[in-house]
Structure formats: structure tokens, C-alpha cells
Design a protein around this motif. Structure first.
Motif, PDB file in Angstrom:
ATOM      1  N   VAL A  35      -4.080  -0.196  -3.241  1.00 57.31           N
ATOM      2  CA  VAL A  35      -4.631   1.038  -2.667  1.00 57.31           C
ATOM      3  C   VAL A  35      -5.687   0.666  -1.637  1.00 57.31           C
ATOM      4  CG1 VAL A  35      -5.851   3.193  -3.122  1.00 57.31           C
ATOM      5  CG2 VAL A  35      -4.203   2.328  -4.788  1.00 57.31           C
ATOM      6  N   PRO A  56      -1.433   6.238   0.823  1.00 52.95           N
ATOM      7  CA  PRO A  56      -2.693   6.812   0.353  1.00 52.95           C
ATOM      8  C   PRO A  56      -3.895   6.167   1.043  1.00 52.95           C
ATOM      9  CG  PRO A  56      -1.231   6.434  -1.499  1.00 52.95           C
ATOM     10  CD  PRO A  56      -0.561   5.826  -0.307  1.00 52.95           C
ATOM     11  N   ASN A  57      -4.739   7.019   1.622  1.00 50.76           N
ATOM     12  CA  ASN A  57      -5.984   6.610   2.291  1.00 50.76           C
ATOM     13  C   ASN A  57      -5.773   5.911   3.627  1.00 50.76           C
ATOM     14  OD1 ASN A  57      -8.683   7.210   1.761  1.00 50.76           O
ATOM     15  ND2 ASN A  57      -9.182   5.129   1.148  1.00 50.76           N
ATOM     16  N   GLY A 102       2.202   1.668  -3.709  1.00 52.73           N
ATOM     17  CA  GLY A 102       1.187   1.931  -4.719  1.00 52.73           C
ATOM     18  C   GLY A 102       0.767   0.687  -5.472  1.00 52.73           C
ATOM     19  N   ASP A 151       1.548   8.832  -7.717  1.00 51.88           N
ATOM     20  CA  ASP A 151       0.438   9.082  -6.797  1.00 51.88           C
ATOM     21  C   ASP A 151      -0.408  10.211  -7.361  1.00 51.88           C
ATOM     22  OD1 ASP A 151       1.112   7.179  -4.935  1.00 51.88           O
ATOM     23  OD2 ASP A 151       2.486   8.513  -3.890  1.00 51.88           O
ATOM     24  N   TYR A 181       0.835  -1.199   0.000  1.00 48.31           N
ATOM     25  CA  TYR A 181       0.000   0.000   0.000  1.00 48.31           C
ATOM     26  C   TYR A 181       0.876   1.259   0.000  1.00 48.31           C
ATOM     27  CZ  TYR A 181      -3.627  -3.353   1.087  1.00 48.31           C
ATOM     28  OH  TYR A 181      -4.480  -4.426   1.029  1.00 48.31           O
TER      29      TYR A 181
END
Length: 617
Positions: free
Chosen positions: A136, A165-166, A133, A492, A130
Motif C-alpha cells: 500500500v 489505493p492512495n 494490494g 480493499d 500496489y
């Protein structure tokens, strides 16, 4: 003739039934439309100033599906797969995932070396996918730290930030708002011998600091105690001490027999968490660490105390304005602890949490204004020394020092203006190290990485005007600041585009500010910010502490312990890191003088003589 009459009768009845159902349909729909119109009118009235003169205010609420995970132990892929399986079976969509520690955000093999666990538990797991990348996170994920962490990475984000991310880390302690749900958290586990110390650790760690780095410190608890208003969710890795008295204690003792003795002695759990539970009274409290599922309901006494004057809190007033009046509200905390992510273990729970904000598309996560103001007001209390210290309290009320840092309206407005009234958490994640590559073979010994300054933390500290503890400890120790650089920004799309635009906006906001105060980040170094805000706290009565002897501990070869006079001189310097390093070199010798240890007046409250063994499972 008779048959003809019967036909007419049947036709008459059918016609009557038709008209009956038609009239019923018309009346039902009329009432429905009438009620909808009435509620819309009331909602319009409620959104105007006229609502202050009414007895109630109308708001729309809906439930948010929140998944709660116990100890993640790096198994993110399995956790997301489990949630997706539940979604497919039950036909719902999970909006938010909360992880209660042992997250293991290991990006590569170097990060893995900073975990204080036996060799058999050193597993890279799946977080790196994660981070790189490759995968996700399908759900907004918020987590706190536990005692099995890539401590060097989490130390880069002391006030929170995106680890991928997230996926958002709350920091040592933190508060955010997600679609109106106020979520607070405290990272780490409690150990009395480190509770009163500063944040002196930095990578590469010694055997001692690799363990102490994830221990809870008094400053984070002190800051959380300044919060007012409603806390919807509180997250901790530790259980609050005594929580077992509010659930099925006998069942817990049967499932975990080795807990029985600690429960009988009243020692199972964290004392600081117990204090926070009684003071903050959150609606929900989620925890992990002890690797079992346990639920409890904690009743609280009604709090009749009210603030006066400028100390009245916005958030509390907002809550009062946006809720129906209730004669009696049952003030309880629903506690839930969960297991670790393993087959046939109870590690995941999905709950419906009521939110006042309609979720249209993506969730909106915002900084908590009150929490930002508390960080701003208590920045001068940041401590990076190994020795124990004390925080201001009511016992010093005779002096002029401030010990109540509950923000006032003016203070909160001042902080709000620093963020241009936009508290949205920027999506400014960037990769700063190379992720793990499974195709590359491990070539023998892997060293620990050096401490880095994360761009997210630098941006946050500059905007708010506070200090990064890692920067402070490196500067005081005379070490060069290692600023992280972004890697592979082009991959990203959403997060890095947001990061670039946010940094530009933040820079322009800081540069456009014509007011140069004590917290202007663009013109003052961290040391200058710290010294310009510092309070002259009276020193406690000094007693030689013969019980603490740290001379035998394994030390990081890069660590330097400075006396108060040397540190004071450094803090007063307005130069850069090189000047500070030169000054340290001139004022330190190879043979360090003996350092006195003192007992602090609040030391006995939290120090445990009998420290339990830390769980490495």
C-alpha cells in the motif's frame, strides 16, 4: 562582623535575582498569553462578515512536506524506500509525493505490451504490487503521464482517477486541491504532427497509435489556458521551451552536450508548456523527461488586467480575501526538473510548500471547481478523429461562437450543484483486471488488451455530464463498449467501501434531480450529450494538404475512419451502441474513399518539421 555583613549582602543579591527572574517570567508569559488571545480574537473576527470591512484578514499557514520525483519508470518500491530513509535520518514526515511522468502503471503482462519502448525496457517493475494490494502506498501520490506508460490503463482515466489505493492520476490534464494547495498537470510529450488531432487511439494499438496515444493534444492545453487565479504547482513531463535561459545553461550543456545544438536553435522543450508557463505563472513548475536535474527561476511581468461583471473568478477573490496585503509581490516561477530513479542520480527533491489549511490527520483532496466547470463548458469540443481540427479563437469573434471559456459565477455554481456542493475526490478505486502473478511463468506471446470503460470514469462523466473519449471513439467506430467489472472488492477495505457508498450517493443525487437539462447523465447517451451541447463552428478555409499522407501508416485493424456526414448521423442517433454499429456497417464499405487532408489556420503555429527522436532510456 564583616563576614556577617558579606553574608547578608549575598543573601540580598540572591533575593533580588530571584525576584528579577520571577518578575521576568511572569511578564514574558503574560505577553505570550496576551498575544495568543489577541490572535484568536482577530481570527474570530476574520471568519465573520466583519472581515470584509477590515484592512486585512488573519489566516494560519503551515508548511507541507512535498516530495517531487522525476521519471519513476515503475520503481515505486525504491522511491518509497528512499523517502522513508530520508524521514528516518532527518526526523520529518513527507505528506505528499508528486511524480512527473514515466510512471509505468503496468498491472500485468498485457499492459506491458502497450508501452512504446524497445523490448529491453519491457519490465513489469513493482507497480503491480500496489495495484494488487500486496503493498500500500504510504504517502498520497499524484502523478501525470509521460512517454513510457501503460497507455491502455491511463486511457481508461482521461479525466483522472485512482490507479491503485492512495495513488492518483491527473488524467490527460487536470487540477486538484490538496489541503488548499492547487495542483495542475499536463500528461504526455509534445509532437507537432499529432498536436492538432483528436483522441482517436484505443487499445489494442497499432505501431503508430501506440506512440501517438501519449502525445499532447491542443484541447487539453486549450482547457488549461482557461484557468484563472493562483496555480501553486504545475506538473509536466516535458520542459517548457526556453526554460534553460533562466538557469545555469552552461552547466546543463556540459552535463548533456547533445542539448547544446537544440538550445542554440531555441528548440529544446515544449512550445505548449512554454505558453502555459507564461500565461498561468505558477509558483512551482516540476518536470522530468530529459533525465537530469535542472533548476531555474522565471520572472513574470505583473498582470494588471482585471475581470469585469460575471467573469470575476471566485478563486481569485478568495485568495485576495485570505492573504495579507503586500505592497509588492515578486511574481516568479520556481522550476525544477529531476532525473530518473537510478542509483547515484538526482531523482528526488523534498520541498516545504506553504498551505493555508491545517493538516489534521489524512490529507483532503478535492476537485477544482473551476476546472470541473471548464470541462463541462468545453465538452462539445471533444474530438476523436484522426484528422486535424481547430478550436474557436479570437479570429472568429465576428461569429456568435464562444471562444473564452473562463467560467462565470453562475456556471461554477451550476457545476457545484451537480456534485451536491461536495468536491471531495471519492476513494472509488476498484481492481478491474487480474494483477501480475510472479509465480506464473510467461507462456510465450502475450497480446495487447482491448479497451475498457473504467467505472471511475463512468461515474465522473455521469456526475458532470461529459463524454468519455474512449467511449466516443469506440461507438463511432461501431465497436462494443467493454465495461470493466470490479475484482476482489472485499480486499480493499477503505477504498472499495468508499467507492460503494459514493456510487450510491451519486446515483441518488442524479435520480433526485428534477431538472432534465442537456447534461443529465442518467437519461442521455454520450452521443446525445455531445450533440446537445455542440456549437456550429464555421469550417476553416480548405486547402489540400499534400504534405500529410497517412495512407502508408500501419493501422489498427479495428479502426474505422468515417466522413463527417456519417459521423453526424451517428451523433444524432438516440439509440444504443448496437444501433450505432449497425448504422456504421451499412454506411461503410471495404474500399474506403480517399480522405481529403486540410491545413488548419492554427496548424503552422505548432507543427515542427524537424521532430526530435523520442527518448527510450
Amino acid at each position: 562582623m564583616l563576614k556577617h555583613m558579606q553574608r547578608l549582602k549575598i543573601l540580598y543579591v540572591k533575593e533580588n535575582l530571584f525576584f528579577f527572574f520571577l518578575i521576568n517570567f511572569i511578564i514574558t508569559n503574560f505577553i505570550r498569553v496576551f498575544l495568543v488571545v489577541c490572535f484568536k480574537i482577530l481570527a474570530i473576527i476574520a471568519s465573520t462578515k466583519l472581515s470584509k470591512n477590515l484592512l486585512f484578514t488573519v489566516i494560519y499557514t503551515e508548511n507541507m512536506k512535498v516530495a517531487v520525483e522525476g521519471c519513476a519508470h515503475g520503481e515505486l518500491e525504491k522511491i518509497y524506500e528512499t523517502i522513508q530513509c530520508l524521514e528516518n535520518e532527518e526526523g520529518f514526515k513527507v505528506d505528499l509525493l508528486l511524480c512527473c511522468g514515466d510512471f509505468q502503471a503496468t498491472r500485468n503482462l498485457e499492459d506491458l505490451q502497450t508501452m512504446a519502448v524497445p523490448q529491453k525496457y519491457l519490465d513489469i517493475c513493482t507497480f503491480y504490487k500496489y495495484y494488487s494490494g500486496e503493498l500500500v502506498a504510504p504517502i498520497l501520490t499524484i502523478f501525470i503521464g509521460g512517454n513510457h506508460e501503460a497507455s491502455n490503463y491511463l486511457q481508461e482515466l482521461p479525466y483522472g482517477g485512482w490507479v491503485a489505493p492512495n495513488i492518483y492520476y491527473l488524467g490527460y490534464a487536470g487540477v486538484v486541491n490538496v489541503n488548499g494547495i492547487r495542483i495542475a498537470g499536463l500528461s504526455g510529450i509534445y509532437k507537432g504532427h499529432d498536436y492538432l488531432r483528436g483522441r482517436f487511439e484505443f487499445a489494442p494499438y497499432s505501431d503508430s497509435t501506440r506512440t501517438s496515444v501519449y502525445h499532447v493534444r491542443q484541447l487539453e492545453v486549450f482547457r488549461l489556458k482557461q484557468l484563472t487565479g493562483t496555480i501553486d504547482i504545475f506538473m509536466s513531463h516535458d520542459w517548457p521551451r526556453g526554460i534553460y535561459n533562466y538557469g545555469n545553461k552552461s552547466q546543463l550543456a556540459r552535463f548533456k552536450p547533445h542539448f547544446r545544438d537544440e538550445m542554440d536553435k531555441g528548440q529544446l522543450g515544449s512550445r505548449p508548456c512554454e505558453d502555459l508557463l507564461k500565461l498561468l505563472k505558477p509558483k512551482y513548475w516540476f518536470a522530468a523527461h530529459l533525465h537530469c536535474k535542472f533548476a531555474a527561476v522565471v520572472p513574470h511581468e505583473a498582470d494588471d488586467s482585471s475581470s469585469e461583471g460575471d467573469d470575476v473568478n471566485y478563486e481569485e477573490e478568495k485568495c485576495k480575501e485570505n492573504k495579507f496585503p503586500e505592497d509588492k509581490v515578486e511574481n516568479i516561477t520556481k522550476f525544477l526538473a529531476l532525473d530518473k530513479c537510478l542509483p547515484k542520480r538526482r531523482f528526488l527533491q523534498i520541498l516545504d510548500i506553504e498551505t493555508p489549511h491545517l493538516s489534521e490527520g489524512e490529507l483532503r483532496m478535492e476537485y477544482d471547481l473551476e476546472w470541473l466547470t471548464i470541462l463541462y463548458l468545453t465538452n462539445h469540443l471533444t474530438n476523436v478523429k484522426t484528422s486535424k481540427y481547430y478550436l474557436p479563437g479570437p479570429q472568429n469573434a465576428a461569429s456568435n461562437e464562444r471562444y473564452n471559456f473562463k467560467p462565470t459565477r453562475d456556471e461554477m455554481e451550476h457545476v457545484r450543484n451537480k456534485f451536491a456542493a461536495d468536491l471531495f475526490v471519492p476513494k472509488n478505486f476498484v481492481r478491474t483486471v487480474e494483477p501480475y502473478n510472479a509465480s506464473e511463468a510467461n507462456s510465450g506471446h502475450v497480446p495487447q488488451p482491448k479497451a475498457q470503460i473504467n467505472p471511475q470514469t463512468q461515474q465522473f462523466c455521469d456526475a458532470l455530464g461529459i463524454d468519455d473519449p474512449v467511449s466516443l471513439v469506440l461507438l463511432i467506430g461501431g465497436h462494443e463498449l467493454n465495461y470493466s467489472s470490479a475484482l476482489n472488492e472485499s480486499t480493499d477495505t477503505e477504498f472499495n467501501d468508499s467507492a460503494t457508498s459514493t456510487q450510491t450517493e451519486q446515483s441518488s443525487m442524479n435520480m433526485s434531480s428534477g431538472t432534465v437539462d442537456a447534461l443529465s447523465p442518467c437519461q442521455l447517451s454520450p452521443f446525445k450529450r455531445k450533440s446537445s451541447m455542440s456549437l456550429n463552428l464555421p469550417k476553416p478555409i480548405a486547402e489540400v494538404d499534400s504534405l500529410l499522407n497517412e495512407s502508408e501508416e500501419v493501422k489498427n485493424p479495428d479502426e474505422l475512419i468515417l466522413d463527417d456526414e456519417v459521423e453526424k448521423d451517428i451523433l444524432e442517433m438516440e439509440g444504443n451502441a448496437e444501433e450505432a454499429a449497425e448504422f456504421v456497417e451499412q454506411n461503410t464499405t471495404s474500399t474506403k474513399p480517399p480522405i481529403k487532408k486540410f491545413k488548419r489556420r492554427n496548424q503552422s503555429e505548432y507543427v515542427n518539421n524537424d521532430e526530435e527522436e523520442e527518448d527510450c532510456g
